[in-house]
Design a protein around this motif. Structure first.
Motif, mmCIF file in Angstrom:
data_model
loop_
_atom_site.group_PDB
_atom_site.id
_atom_site.type_symbol
_atom_site.label_atom_id
_atom_site.label_comp_id
_atom_site.label_asym_id
_atom_site.label_seq_id
_atom_site.Cartn_x
_atom_site.Cartn_y
_atom_site.Cartn_z
ATOM 1 N N GLY A 34 -0.324 23.585 -5.075
ATOM 2 C CA GLY A 34 0.237 22.603 -5.986
ATOM 3 C C GLY A 34 0.046 21.179 -5.546
ATOM 4 O O GLY A 34 -0.702 20.893 -4.598
ATOM 5 N N TRP A 35 0.733 20.313 -6.266
ATOM 6 C CA TRP A 35 0.630 18.869 -6.037
ATOM 7 C C TRP A 35 2.021 18.241 -6.041
ATOM 8 O O TRP A 35 2.863 18.581 -6.887
ATOM 9 C CB TRP A 35 -0.211 18.218 -7.139
ATOM 10 N N ARG A 44 9.033 11.684 -2.152
ATOM 11 C CA ARG A 44 7.990 12.584 -2.634
ATOM 12 C C ARG A 44 8.598 13.544 -3.661
ATOM 13 O O ARG A 44 9.708 14.050 -3.466
ATOM 14 C CB ARG A 44 7.394 13.371 -1.464
ATOM 15 N N GLU A 45 7.860 13.765 -4.740
ATOM 16 C CA GLU A 45 8.385 14.611 -5.806
ATOM 17 C C GLU A 45 7.337 15.617 -6.256
ATOM 18 O O GLU A 45 6.120 15.376 -6.155
ATOM 19 C CB GLU A 45 8.807 13.758 -7.015
ATOM 20 N N TYR A 92 -1.014 11.218 -4.170
ATOM 21 C CA TYR A 92 -0.876 12.614 -4.570
ATOM 22 C C TYR A 92 -1.258 13.513 -3.394
ATOM 23 O O TYR A 92 -2.341 13.359 -2.804
ATOM 24 C CB TYR A 92 -1.752 12.909 -5.782
ATOM 25 N N TYR A 93 -0.371 14.439 -3.073
ATOM 26 C CA TYR A 93 -0.579 15.347 -1.951
ATOM 27 C C TYR A 93 -0.718 16.773 -2.470
ATOM 28 O O TYR A 93 0.106 17.234 -3.270
ATOM 29 C CB TYR A 93 0.611 15.302 -0.990
ATOM 30 N N GLY A 107 -3.439 13.387 1.236
ATOM 31 C CA GLY A 107 -3.087 12.555 0.099
ATOM 32 C C GLY A 107 -4.256 11.780 -0.446
ATOM 33 O O GLY A 107 -5.151 11.345 0.297
ATOM 34 N N THR A 108 -4.235 11.591 -1.746
ATOM 35 C CA THR A 108 -5.249 10.781 -2.412
ATOM 36 C C THR A 108 -4.536 9.823 -3.362
ATOM 37 O O THR A 108 -3.608 10.216 -4.070
ATOM 38 C CB THR A 108 -6.266 11.675 -3.152
ATOM 39 N N LEU A 109 -4.951 8.565 -3.353
ATOM 40 C CA LEU A 109 -4.263 7.525 -4.115
ATOM 41 C C LEU A 109 -4.741 7.500 -5.557
ATOM 42 O O LEU A 109 -5.942 7.448 -5.828
ATOM 43 C CB LEU A 109 -4.484 6.167 -3.465
ATOM 44 N N VAL A 110 -3.786 7.509 -6.467
ATOM 45 C CA VAL A 110 -4.041 7.329 -7.894
ATOM 46 C C VAL A 110 -3.341 6.050 -8.327
ATOM 47 O O VAL A 110 -2.139 5.909 -8.143
ATOM 48 C CB VAL A 110 -3.531 8.525 -8.714
ATOM 49 N N THR A 111 -4.115 5.133 -8.893
ATOM 50 C CA THR A 111 -3.564 3.865 -9.362
ATOM 51 C C THR A 111 -3.871 3.732 -10.848
ATOM 52 O O THR A 111 -5.043 3.807 -11.249
ATOM 53 C CB THR A 111 -4.163 2.676 -8.600
#
Length: 114
Positions: A34-35, A44-45, A92-93, A107-111
């Protein structure tokens, strides 16, 4: 176990991105994939998770916009994100769970710009 996530980036509101996370290493089978996400200044959610049978659990905030899927043969989980909003901006992890242990990706950054 190593998790390699990809697919983050900068997108305008209303746009789409697809995240991928591939698990590698020594393991028999993965139960849950999952994410999660963490926005600046927030905890973190959960975003979405999927079990080995394809059953999913999505956060209310992403229902109808995000779709989680997995390829068991490739030990990979995907997150298709549509109709992105500025409030989706976060790191996002990916997470995989097996043998009673959770493993986290870097983690990867989403902007999402307005």
């Amino acid at each position: 176990v190593q998790l390699q996530a990809s697919g983050g980036g900068l997108v305008q509101a209303g746009g789409s991105l697809r995240l991928s996370c591939a698990a590698s290493g020594s393991f028999f089978s993965i139960n849950v994939m999952g994410w999660y996400r963490q926005a600046p200044g927030k905890q973190r959610e959960l975003v979405a998770i999927i079990d080995g049978r394809g059953r999913t659990n999505d956060a209310d905030s992403v229902k109808g916009r995000f779709t989680i899927s997995r390829d068991n043969a490739k030990n990979t989980v995907y997150l298709q994100m549509n109709s992105l909003k500025p409030e989706d901006t976060a790191v996002y992890y990916c997470i995989v769970s097996f043998g009673g242990t959770n493993y986290w990706g870097k983690g990867t950054l989403v902007t999402v710009s307005s």
